[in-house]
Design an enzyme around this catalytic site. Sequence first.
Site, mmCIF file in Angstrom:
data_model
loop_
_atom_site.group_PDB
_atom_site.id
_atom_site.type_symbol
_atom_site.label_atom_id
_atom_site.label_comp_id
_atom_site.label_asym_id
_atom_site.label_seq_id
_atom_site.Cartn_x
_atom_site.Cartn_y
_atom_site.Cartn_z
ATOM 1 N N GLY A 12 18.746 44.906 -24.638
ATOM 2 C CA GLY A 12 17.435 45.216 -25.226
ATOM 3 C C GLY A 12 17.422 44.906 -26.717
ATOM 4 N N PHE A 13 16.344 45.275 -27.348
ATOM 5 C CA PHE A 13 16.178 45.025 -28.785
ATOM 6 C C PHE A 13 17.309 45.690 -29.587
ATOM 7 C CE2 PHE A 13 13.895 47.454 -32.320
ATOM 8 C CZ PHE A 13 14.261 46.564 -33.311
ATOM 9 N N ASP A 33 23.029 46.296 -18.257
ATOM 10 C CA ASP A 33 21.574 46.260 -18.387
ATOM 11 C C ASP A 33 20.959 45.860 -17.050
ATOM 12 O OD1 ASP A 33 19.840 45.978 -21.326
ATOM 13 O OD2 ASP A 33 18.809 45.621 -19.435
ATOM 14 N N ASP A 58 21.957 49.078 -13.002
ATOM 15 C CA ASP A 58 20.918 50.068 -13.261
ATOM 16 C C ASP A 58 21.603 51.427 -13.381
ATOM 17 O OD1 ASP A 58 18.837 51.960 -13.020
ATOM 18 O OD2 ASP A 58 17.581 50.416 -12.082
ATOM 19 N N LEU A 73 21.754 53.462 -24.451
ATOM 20 C CA LEU A 73 20.452 53.029 -24.997
ATOM 21 C C LEU A 73 19.513 52.615 -23.870
ATOM 22 C CD1 LEU A 73 22.387 52.759 -27.518
ATOM 23 C CD2 LEU A 73 20.975 50.856 -28.231
ATOM 24 N N LYS A 91 13.777 58.980 -14.104
ATOM 25 C CA LYS A 91 15.070 58.809 -13.421
ATOM 26 C C LYS A 91 16.092 58.153 -14.352
ATOM 27 C CE LYS A 91 13.914 58.276 -8.538
ATOM 28 N NZ LYS A 91 13.819 57.274 -7.457
ATOM 29 N N ARG A 106 35.118 62.179 -17.527
ATOM 30 C CA ARG A 106 36.341 61.765 -16.807
ATOM 31 C C ARG A 106 37.297 61.024 -17.746
ATOM 32 N NH1 ARG A 106 37.953 57.150 -14.360
ATOM 33 N NH2 ARG A 106 35.992 56.046 -14.659
ATOM 34 N N TYR A 145 8.675 60.000 -20.580
ATOM 35 C CA TYR A 145 9.631 59.592 -21.618
ATOM 36 C C TYR A 145 10.071 60.809 -22.445
ATOM 37 C CZ TYR A 145 11.370 56.779 -25.596
ATOM 38 O OH TYR A 145 12.128 56.208 -26.595
ATOM 39 N N THR A 175 11.640 52.148 -34.846
ATOM 40 C CA THR A 175 12.493 51.105 -35.427
ATOM 41 C C THR A 175 12.013 49.739 -34.961
ATOM 42 O OG1 THR A 175 14.331 52.658 -35.489
ATOM 43 C CG2 THR A 175 14.894 50.330 -35.627
HETATM 44 P P1 NAD Z 1 14.221 48.055 -25.255
HETATM 45 O O1 NAD Z 1 13.201 48.288 -24.196
HETATM 46 O O2 NAD Z 1 14.233 46.746 -25.966
HETATM 47 O O3 NAD Z 1 15.689 48.289 -24.685
HETATM 48 C C1 NAD Z 1 15.993 49.112 -23.592
HETATM 49 C C2 NAD Z 1 17.044 48.396 -22.751
HETATM 50 O O4 NAD Z 1 17.418 49.252 -21.654
HETATM 51 C C3 NAD Z 1 16.505 47.114 -22.121
HETATM 52 O O5 NAD Z 1 17.470 46.087 -22.243
HETATM 53 C C4 NAD Z 1 16.282 47.487 -20.665
HETATM 54 O O6 NAD Z 1 16.344 46.373 -19.791
HETATM 55 C C5 NAD Z 1 17.392 48.491 -20.456
HETATM 56 N N1 NAD Z 1 17.147 49.424 -19.350
HETATM 57 C C6 NAD Z 1 16.020 50.127 -19.087
HETATM 58 N N2 NAD Z 1 16.190 50.900 -18.000
HETATM 59 C C7 NAD Z 1 17.466 50.678 -17.566
HETATM 60 C C8 NAD Z 1 18.231 51.173 -16.483
HETATM 61 N N3 NAD Z 1 17.728 52.050 -15.611
HETATM 62 N N4 NAD Z 1 19.502 50.727 -16.326
HETATM 63 C C9 NAD Z 1 20.022 49.813 -17.191
HETATM 64 N N5 NAD Z 1 19.334 49.308 -18.238
HETATM 65 C C10 NAD Z 1 18.075 49.746 -18.421
HETATM 66 O O7 NAD Z 1 14.058 49.258 -26.294
HETATM 67 P P2 NAD Z 1 14.806 49.573 -27.665
HETATM 68 O O8 NAD Z 1 13.783 49.699 -28.718
HETATM 69 O O9 NAD Z 1 15.950 48.657 -27.860
HETATM 70 O O10 NAD Z 1 15.348 51.045 -27.375
HETATM 71 C C11 NAD Z 1 16.704 51.313 -27.057
HETATM 72 C C12 NAD Z 1 16.901 52.815 -26.905
HETATM 73 O O11 NAD Z 1 16.567 53.474 -28.123
HETATM 74 C C13 NAD Z 1 16.039 53.441 -25.811
HETATM 75 O O12 NAD Z 1 16.798 54.429 -25.143
HETATM 76 C C14 NAD Z 1 14.918 54.101 -26.572
HETATM 77 O O13 NAD Z 1 14.401 55.221 -25.903
HETATM 78 C C15 NAD Z 1 15.609 54.499 -27.875
HETATM 79 N N6 NAD Z 1 14.647 54.585 -28.984
HETATM 80 C C16 NAD Z 1 14.158 53.463 -29.568
HETATM 81 C C17 NAD Z 1 13.232 53.566 -30.595
HETATM 82 C C18 NAD Z 1 12.674 52.373 -31.308
HETATM 83 O O14 NAD Z 1 11.790 52.558 -32.147
HETATM 84 N N7 NAD Z 1 13.124 51.166 -31.079
HETATM 85 C C19 NAD Z 1 12.785 54.838 -30.997
HETATM 86 C C20 NAD Z 1 13.293 55.957 -30.357
HETATM 87 C C21 NAD Z 1 14.231 55.821 -29.350
#
Ligand code: NAD
Length: 317
Positions: A12-13, A33, A58, A73, A91, A106, A145, A175
């Site tokens: 992800g990002f 991922d 997943d 993340l 979930k 573990r 969420y 972010t």
């Molecule tokens: P994003 O959507 O770009 O990244 C999330 C990643 O998780 C993606 O690559 C997605 O494919 C993967 N993913 C989703 N569900 C999954 C699953 N069940 N199993 C495996 N992979 C899974 O978002 P992001 O901005 O990079 O956020 C990353 C984390 O940071 C997230 O947990 C988000 O809640 C948290 N967060 C981000 C921000 C922000 O502003 N960017 C703010 C608060 C919290």
Amino acid sequence: MSKRIVVAGGAGFLGSHLCERLLADGHEVLCLDNFFTGRRDNVRHLLENPRFELFRHDIIEPVSLEADEIYNLACPASPVHYQSDPVRTTKTSVLGALNLLEQATRLKAKIFQASTSEVYGDPLEHPQGESYRGSVNPVGVRACYDEGKRCAESLFFDYRRSRGTRIKVARIFNTYGPRMHPQDGRVVSNFIVQALKGEDLTIYGDGGQTRSFCYCGDLIEGFVRLMAAPDDFAGPVNLGNPGEFTILELAEKVIGLTGSRSRLVRRSLPEDDPVRRRPDISLAQRELGWSPQVDLEAGLKNTLAYFKSILNQGGEA
Ligand code: NAD
Ligand code: UDP
């Protein structure tokens, strides 16, 4: 010392920036991922590194890991995406946290949770400090969420108390930066893509609501410092940039930086959209010696350069 580190949600990002940083620090990285919102392209440049592995998985399903540290993340972060299948979002947050916590326990590995300012909901305290317990609508459209992340935090602290798991919980505020998906739906990427394409910038509501925008590089530094902190500092700790801007101010900045002739158009305000958001980061400053270094203008310029390059390449937007 080189460690084996798992990054769930690593394509992800934010995850891709974290993988890059951990490799640069000399570690071995296993990126898990399911590509729900992440992309192989985000980590393509890392695939040739022999210390990097990419595994489609997943986290709702159990997995057996070998690792010294785990970063969780994995979860869609944009309201558009996390609301598209809300049951799956819950979930991912809850079962995903359980599965990874079992592995960390573990393995006696440290485990990091990417929690969120959303645990504060539409806050009645301003700025938000970690002791504030939040104002979340448990039956609203953001609950999948917000409550999912709140439940994950409970699990993290219950594992710590009952199983001695070595946990680290960061509450991340908005972010932004390169590698956000052009159709991510969050405000910074929406405005930049719209401005570059000469389309109207979509202001939800009157644009008077505020957010605090942190540049991704600053945030990742906070993650690494939190993970390296002694085990008795588990958090939760706010990580974000305390600069606070209205959405209208952000739109004007993006138009100014792009030189775009785009105009602003009003759209309806999404349900339960928080009115104000600003982190109190004194805990992170004190415990981690951390504070953001990149101001909004500099961060937007970097992000703009990224979106320009991908739109010029034939554009995923
Ligand atoms: P994003 O959507 O770009 O990244 C999330 C990643 O998780 C993606 O690559 C997605 O494919 C993967 N993913 C989703 N569900 C999954 C699953 N069940 N199993 C495996 N992979 C899974 O978002 P992001 O901005 O990079 O956020 C990353 C984390 O940071 C997230 O947990 C988000 O809640 C948290 N967060 C981000 C921000 C922000 O502003 N960017 C703010 C608060 C919290
Ligand atoms: N927003 C907006 N136009 C957009 C996208 C978002 O005005 O095209 C607003 C949204 O209503 C919210 C703020 O910008 O008030 C931040 O939204 P985002 O989805 O980035 O993240 P949130 O902090 O709400 O999770």
